[in-house]
Enzyme design. Structure first.
Site, mmCIF file in Angstrom:
data_model
loop_
_atom_site.group_PDB
_atom_site.id
_atom_site.type_symbol
_atom_site.label_atom_id
_atom_site.label_comp_id
_atom_site.label_asym_id
_atom_site.label_seq_id
_atom_site.Cartn_x
_atom_site.Cartn_y
_atom_site.Cartn_z
ATOM 1 N N GLY A 127 33.351 60.061 45.805
ATOM 2 C CA GLY A 127 33.424 61.393 46.412
ATOM 3 C C GLY A 127 33.025 61.246 47.871
ATOM 4 N N GLU A 128 32.496 62.291 48.454
ATOM 5 C CA GLU A 128 32.031 62.192 49.840
ATOM 6 C C GLU A 128 30.509 62.072 49.834
ATOM 7 O OE1 GLU A 128 33.544 61.546 52.651
ATOM 8 O OE2 GLU A 128 35.309 61.353 51.381
ATOM 9 N N SER A 129 30.007 60.945 50.324
ATOM 10 C CA SER A 129 28.563 60.707 50.243
ATOM 11 C C SER A 129 27.786 61.727 51.080
ATOM 12 C CB SER A 129 28.220 59.278 50.661
ATOM 13 O OG SER A 129 28.581 59.046 52.001
ATOM 14 N N CYS B 207 31.683 53.483 44.978
ATOM 15 C CA CYS B 207 32.116 53.982 46.294
ATOM 16 C C CYS B 207 31.019 54.840 46.932
ATOM 17 C CB CYS B 207 33.447 54.705 46.162
ATOM 18 S SG CYS B 207 34.308 54.877 47.723
ATOM 19 N N ARG C 283 30.125 52.343 55.721
ATOM 20 C CA ARG C 283 31.044 53.369 55.206
ATOM 21 C C ARG C 283 32.448 53.194 55.772
ATOM 22 N NH1 ARG C 283 28.917 59.076 56.558
ATOM 23 N NH2 ARG C 283 30.729 59.625 55.305
ATOM 24 N N ILE D 75 39.460 53.270 47.750
ATOM 25 C CA ILE D 75 39.879 54.475 48.461
ATOM 26 C C ILE D 75 38.880 54.774 49.570
ATOM 27 C CG2 ILE D 75 40.273 56.965 48.242
ATOM 28 C CD1 ILE D 75 41.330 56.389 45.435
ATOM 29 N N ARG D 76 39.322 54.630 50.823
ATOM 30 C CA ARG D 76 38.419 54.826 51.966
ATOM 31 C C ARG D 76 37.076 54.161 51.635
ATOM 32 N NH1 ARG D 76 38.870 59.022 55.715
ATOM 33 N NH2 ARG D 76 36.689 59.428 55.290
ATOM 34 N N HIS E 80 36.872 51.731 42.462
ATOM 35 C CA HIS E 80 36.808 52.800 41.458
ATOM 36 C C HIS E 80 37.288 52.337 40.088
ATOM 37 C CE1 HIS E 80 35.868 55.968 44.353
ATOM 38 N NE2 HIS E 80 36.735 55.390 45.166
ATOM 39 N N GLU F 194 36.721 53.649 37.439
ATOM 40 C CA GLU F 194 37.017 54.856 36.643
ATOM 41 C C GLU F 194 38.472 55.299 36.818
ATOM 42 O OE1 GLU F 194 35.254 54.675 39.362
ATOM 43 O OE2 GLU F 194 35.501 56.427 40.664
#
Lengths: 296, 192
Positions: free
Chosen positions: B47-49, B78, B105, B139-140, B175, B177
Site C-alpha cells: 500500500g502507501e507507507s 513492500c 522507497r 510494484i513501485r 508481493h 500475495e
C-alpha cells in the site's frame, strides 16, 4: 485481446490493489500535492482546474499543463495520476511518456471522441475509468481499464449521483450471481458488455478490478457512505481544496476511509472541519452541463 | 488453529487475506488495537507507507505494533517492509525498527518500472517450503540497501536481497500475495 492473466494487466491491477482503503485527491499544483501527501492521501490526481472550476469557467478542459504535472511528480513520493480526455489516446500517450503512474480517462475533461474510448490494453500505464452502471464498467474493463470508479457528478459537492452509481453497480453484480449459465448470454446482451466479463462477475460477485467511488464526495461522512455501499477507496475532487480548511479536511477524509465502519471515530473525524465546499442540486444543473453523461 | 492478523488500515490487505486462505490459515483483519491481543502473528500489507504511517500515528498504534513485533512474528511486503525496517531513505521516514535493514522507497522508479520476474530462491527457502522458481511482482517497490549480520537472505533479484528474514520476522520487497504461489505465506505460518 483482453487477458486477465497477462503480466501487464496484473501489474496494472496490482497498483490499483495498493490504493484500496485510501483517498486519491485532486491537486492543481505542487503545494497542494504536498498538503495531500502530508494528510495521508494514497495518491494524487494532477489537473489544471478542479471539476467545480471547470464547471464554472466552461470552455474546453484538456490534459493538464506538463510543467504542473512534472512539478507535482517531483514533489511527492506517492503515485501521481493524471486525466486524459475520453478517447484522446494521444494525450494518454503523452502522459505515459511523462511517466505518470495512472491515467484517468475522465468525463471531467471535454471528450475528444464521442464514439470511442481509448483502447487501453496496449498501454503500459494503468487506466481508471468512470462508470454509472455495470455494463459501462465492464465495457471499460474490456478495453483494458485496471480500476473502475463511479462517475457521480464531479464538482457538484453532492453525493447523490455517486450513491446512485455505486448502488446500481453493486445491485447489478448481485443479480448476475443468481442467474443460471444459460441466462448469462442474454444478461450480456442487456448490459451491452463482453460475455466473458459478465461470466466472471456472475462467478465472483465483484468486478475483476478494484471498484472505487468518485464524483461529489465532500465530507468524511460521504466517504464512509460510499465505502459502506461497496466502494473500496474514494477519489475526492473539488471537495478538499474548495473547502475552507483543506489540510484538515483532507486528513479527516483519510481517517474516514479507514474508519468507515466506526461511527465514534467518524464523529471524531467530522469535528472542527470548517465549511465544506458549496454544493449543487443536481436538478438545477442544465442537462447539457452534466458531466456523468459524457462517455458511454 | 493459529490466528494470523493482516493490518487493514490501507492497501492490499484483502489480497493477503486470500493468500493466507490459500496457505491454509484464517485471516483476522486488524483495524483496532484490541485485535492485536487475539492474534499469533501479523502481516503488514502493501500500500502507501506514508498513508499507513499517518493512520498508525493518528490512532496511536505505532508503539503497540513495535511491542507486538518484540514478542510475535511479523511479515511485511513492500510498504510493510518499509514500516518494519530500521531505516528508510528517499525520503527518510519513521519506522518500527523490527528488522535490521535500511530500505530505499520507490527505488526502481515509477509504475512504468514495475515488473513481474522469476527468482531462484535460496536452497534453504526451497528446503523449508518446496522446490521451484518464485514469481515476484514488484510494484513501485523499495530496495534493501543495507542489512545487518543477523539478516538472512532467502531470495535475490538483480543482486539485491528481496526476501529476507531475521529471527521471527520476514520481509519481502515484492508481493507474494499477488501470485498463486503460497510458499512465502506458508513459510511465515511456520514461524508462528
Amino acid at each position: 485481446m483482453f487477458q486477465f492473466s497477462s503480466e501487464q494487466f496484473r501489474l496494472k491491477v496490482g497498483l490499483a490493489e495498493m490504493l484500496k482503503g485510501g483517498v486519491i485527491m485532486d491537486v492543481t499544483n505542487a503545494e497542494q500535492a504536498k498538503i495531500a501527501e502530508d494528510a495521508g492521501a494514497s495518491a494524487v490526481m494532477a489537473l489544471e482546474r478542479v471539476p467545480s472550476d471547470i464547471r464554472k469557467e466552461g470552455g474546453v478542459a484538456r490534459m493538464a499543463n506538463i510543467e504542473i504535472m512534472e512539478a507535482i511528480m517531483k514533489t511527492v513520493n506517492i503515485p501521481v495520476m493524471a486525466k486524459a480526455r475520453i478517447g484522446h489516446f494521444m494525450e494518454a500517450r503523452i502522459l505515459e511518456a511523462l511517466g505518470v503512474d495512472f491515467i484517468d480517462e475522465s468525463e471531467v475533461l471535454t471528450p475528444a471522441d464521442e464514439e470511442h474510448h481509448i483502447d487501453k490494453i496496449d498501454f503500459k500505464v494503468p487506466f481508471v475509468c468512470g462508470a454509472r452502471n455495470l455494463g459501462e464498467a465492464l465495457r471499460r474493463i474490456g478495453e483494458g481499464a485496471a480500476m473502475i470508479r463511479t462517475k457521480g457528478e464531479a464538482g457538484s459537492g453532492n453525493i447523490v449521483e455517486a450513491v446512485r452509481h455505486i448502488r446500481t453497480i453493486v445491485r447489478e453484480m448481485k443479480q448476475l450471481t443468481v442467474l443460471g449459465a444459460e441466462e448469462l448470454s442474454a444478461a450480456a446482451k442487456n448490459l451491452q458488455a463482453p460475455l466473458e466479463l459478465v461470466e466472471w462477475v456472475a462467478r465472483n460477485g465483484k468486478l475483476p478490478v478494484p471498484n472505487f467511488s468518485a464524483g461529489g464526495i465532500a465530507t468524511p461522512a460521504d466517504a464512509a457512505l460510499v465505502m459502506q455501499l461497496g466502494a473500496e477507496a474514494v477519489f475526492v475532487g473539488s471537495g478538499i481544496f474548495k473547502s475552507s480548511d483543506p489540510a484538515n479536511r483532507a486528513n479527516a477524509i483519510v481517517m474516514a476511509a479507514k474508519n468507515y465502519n466506526n461511527p465514534e471515530k467518524l464523529l471524531e473525524a467530522s469535528r472542527s472541519l470548517g465549511a465544506a465546499m458549496p454544493g449543487l442540486e443536481i436538478s438545477k444543473i442544465p442537462e447539457g452541463e452534466l458531466l456523468q453523461t459524457r462517455g458511454w | 488453529m493459529k490466528k494470523v492478523g493482516v493490518l487493514s488500515l490501507q492497501g492490499d490487505f484483502a489480497a493477503h487475506g486470500a493468500a493466507l486462505e490459500r496457505a491454509g490459515a484464517a485471516p483476522v483483519y486488524v483495524r483496532e488495537r484490541a485485535q492485536l491481543g487475539e492474534i499469533d502473528g501479523l502481516i503488514l500489507p502493501g500500500g502507501e507507507s506514508t498513508t499507513m504511517l499517518k493512520l498508525l500515528r493518528y490512532e496511536n498504534l505505532l508503539d503497540d505494533l513495535a511491542e507486538f513485533g518484540r514478542r510475535k512474528p511479523m511479515f511485511g511486503t513492500c510498504a510493510g517492509a518499509i514500516l518494519m525496517a530500521r531505516g528508510v531513505t528517499h525520503p527518510a521516514q519513521e519506522s518500527l525498527g523490527l528488522m535490521d535493514i535500511v530500505v530505499e522507497r520507490n527505488a526502481y522508479g515509477r509504475q512504468l518500472d514495475s515488473r513481474v520476474v522469476e527468482l531462484n530462491p535460496s536452497p534453504e527457502f526451497e528446503k523449508r517450503t518446496a522446490p521451484g522458481k518464485l514469481e515476484a511482482v514488484f510494484i513501485r517497490a523499495p530496495i534493501i540497501r543495507g542489512a545487518g549480520a543477523r539478516v538472512r537472505v532467502l531470495a535475490e533479484y538483480a543482486g539485491d536481497a528481496v526476501l529476507v528474514e531475521q529471527g521471527r520476522h520476514l520481509v519481502a520487497t515484492f508481493h507474494p500475495e499477488l501470485t498463486s504461489d503460497a510458499r512465502v505465506h506458508s513459510l511465515f505460518l511456520e514461524k508462528l
